[in-house]
Scaffold this active site. Structure first.
Site, short mmCIF file in Angstrom:
data_model
loop_
_atom_site.label_atom_id
_atom_site.label_comp_id
_atom_site.label_asym_id
_atom_site.label_seq_id
_atom_site.Cartn_x
_atom_site.Cartn_y
_atom_site.Cartn_z
N VAL A 71 0.84 -1.19 0.00
CA VAL A 71 0.00 0.00 0.00
C VAL A 71 0.88 1.25 0.00
CG1 VAL A 71 -2.01 -1.12 1.02
CG2 VAL A 71 -0.28 -0.11 2.52
N THR A 72 0.26 2.41 -0.13
CA THR A 72 0.96 3.62 -0.54
C THR A 72 1.96 4.17 0.48
OG1 THR A 72 -0.84 4.25 -1.99
CG2 THR A 72 0.60 6.02 -1.26
#
Length: 404
Positions: A71-72
């Site tokens: 994820v980011t």
């Protein structure tokens, strides 16, 4: 002359030492670190990225494995610290710390609080401490004074700012006098990730977002050429993760597995962070732990070692990972339309990120294998001529980028 030779030898000795700062030479390249959020490795093969494809063909490139969870925020911080999320502390886009409370992307107070970030040292902090000016045109962590240090130039994240406007700000920084011009600049684009989430990785809207970012990359290159800086700039293009197609037909409903009131959901979707409510631990573990079709759940101490996750206090008591393309949802937060997601097993083909390096010293046409997101920070440090803290990356993984 002998004194100059001695000085040069001393500088080279210091450059090989991990404890003493170096003096950065004016001959060092300018370095542009460009992130395209959610840009899956195989997007580069779709024939819609002439500018990125040219950089790849003229430079070094290869797919890159993200850290888990894919994820980011965790992966952007991994890219600049060389540490897996378990070691730099940003273990999720949303997380809970016993002392600091709750962190989320939209919580500006948390995002700008250095205490969330201080477990790792991003490359701009390393560089600034060694006299190298840096600038961040958006990057997770860059709005906080991590370990008491900020980039020389930075901007608070503004999602409404167009890609071209972001490029133009970076080029304006390149117009500064040499003593104020940043040697390391980061540039971040988010629209490919947004389009992928809303429409899926194969949708026309996602293709249009890819084309838009590619055009902005072309604008950056032309702007550097107009300033006479292109030939002395190493452009490093990365992404934080890929994207997998999802649909309402590939959803597991948590309510069908256990009473949702028995758990605190910290973060959910492709990867789900859960803490049992006090007194219901045994009930939750009986219901969740183990494997079922399309879903695996573990205690934090039993997360598979290859994920390098589970020792940090911010990792929740239980982690559930869905099969790529599947989601774990609740009746209160249903999945109603096709789209895209990430966060899955970091070895899944759909999660693979991109790595491109182009510029002076980069071997033309070099194809790379077995790159990991933790390898980027030591590569940047080598380009900048600074000594970075030892991390989880292997410098030898990127030696081929510049070794002829």
């Amino acid at each position: 002359m002998l004194n100059r030779l001695a000085g040069l030898c001393l500088a080279l000795l210091l450059a090989a030492c991990a404890t003493t700062p170096v003096t950065v030479s004016d001959e060092r390249p300018l370095v542009m670190l460009v992130s395209i959020d959610g840009f899956r490795a195989d997007y580069l093969d779709r024939g819609i990225t002439p500018n990125l494809s040219r950089l790849a063909a003229e430079g070094a490139t290869g797919p890159m494995r993200p850290s888990f969870p894919s994820v980011t925020f965790p992966n952007h911080y991994t890219l600049v610290t060389g540490l897996h999320p378990d070691h730099h502390g940003i273990v999720g886009n949303t997380m809970i710390d016993a002392e600091l409370g709750r962190f989320s992307l939209g919580n500006q107070q948390a995002v700008t609080d250095r205490r969330w970030w201080d477990q790792g040292e991003p490359i701009w902090v390393t560089a600034e401490r060694q006299g190298v000016k840096t600038a961040t045109m958006f990057w997770p962590g860059s709005e906080a004074d991590i370990r008491g240090v900020r980039p020389s130039l930075w901007a608070p994240f503004d999602k409404s700012m167009t890609g071209d406007a972001r490029v133009d700000q970076v080029l304006a920084w390149m117009d500064l006098p040499q003593d104020r011009r940043p040697q390391l600049t980061t540039l971040y684009f988010d629209i490919v990730d947004t389009a992928g989430h809303h429409n899926g990785p194969d949708a026309p809207e996602t293709a249009e977002a890819i084309r838009s970012v590619d055009a902005s990359i072309g604008r950056l290159g032309e702007g550097l050429k107009a300033r006479g800086l292109y030939e002395r700039t190493v452009i490093v293009v990365v992404s934080d993760h890929g994207m997998a197609a999802t649909s309402p037909e590939r959803v597991l409903v948590l309510d069908d597995i256990l009473d949702p009131a028995a758990v605190q959901i910290v973060y959910g979707g492709a990867v789900t962070f859960l803490n049992p409510v006090e007194g219901r631990e045994a009930e939750v573990e009986r219901a969740l732990l183990g494997s079922r079709p399309h879903l695996d759940c573990w205690r934090k101490s039993e997360i598979p070692a290859r994920f390098v996750l589970g020792s940090n206090p911010r990792v929740p008591a239980i982690l559930c990972a869905a099969e790529p393309g599947w989601l774990l949802a609740t009746r209160d937060w249903p999945v109603t339309k096709p789209g895209g997601a990430h966060g899955y097993d970091n070895q899944a083909p759909e999660m693979q990120a991109i790595f491109i390096a182009h510029g002076p010293g980069v071997v033309r046409g070099r194809r790379l294998r077995d790159l990991d997101s933790v390898d980027v920070q030591p590569f940047l440090a080598r380009l900048l001529g600074v000594q970075a803290p030892r991390g989880d990356g292997r410098p030898k993984d990127t030696e081929a980028v510049t070794r002829r």
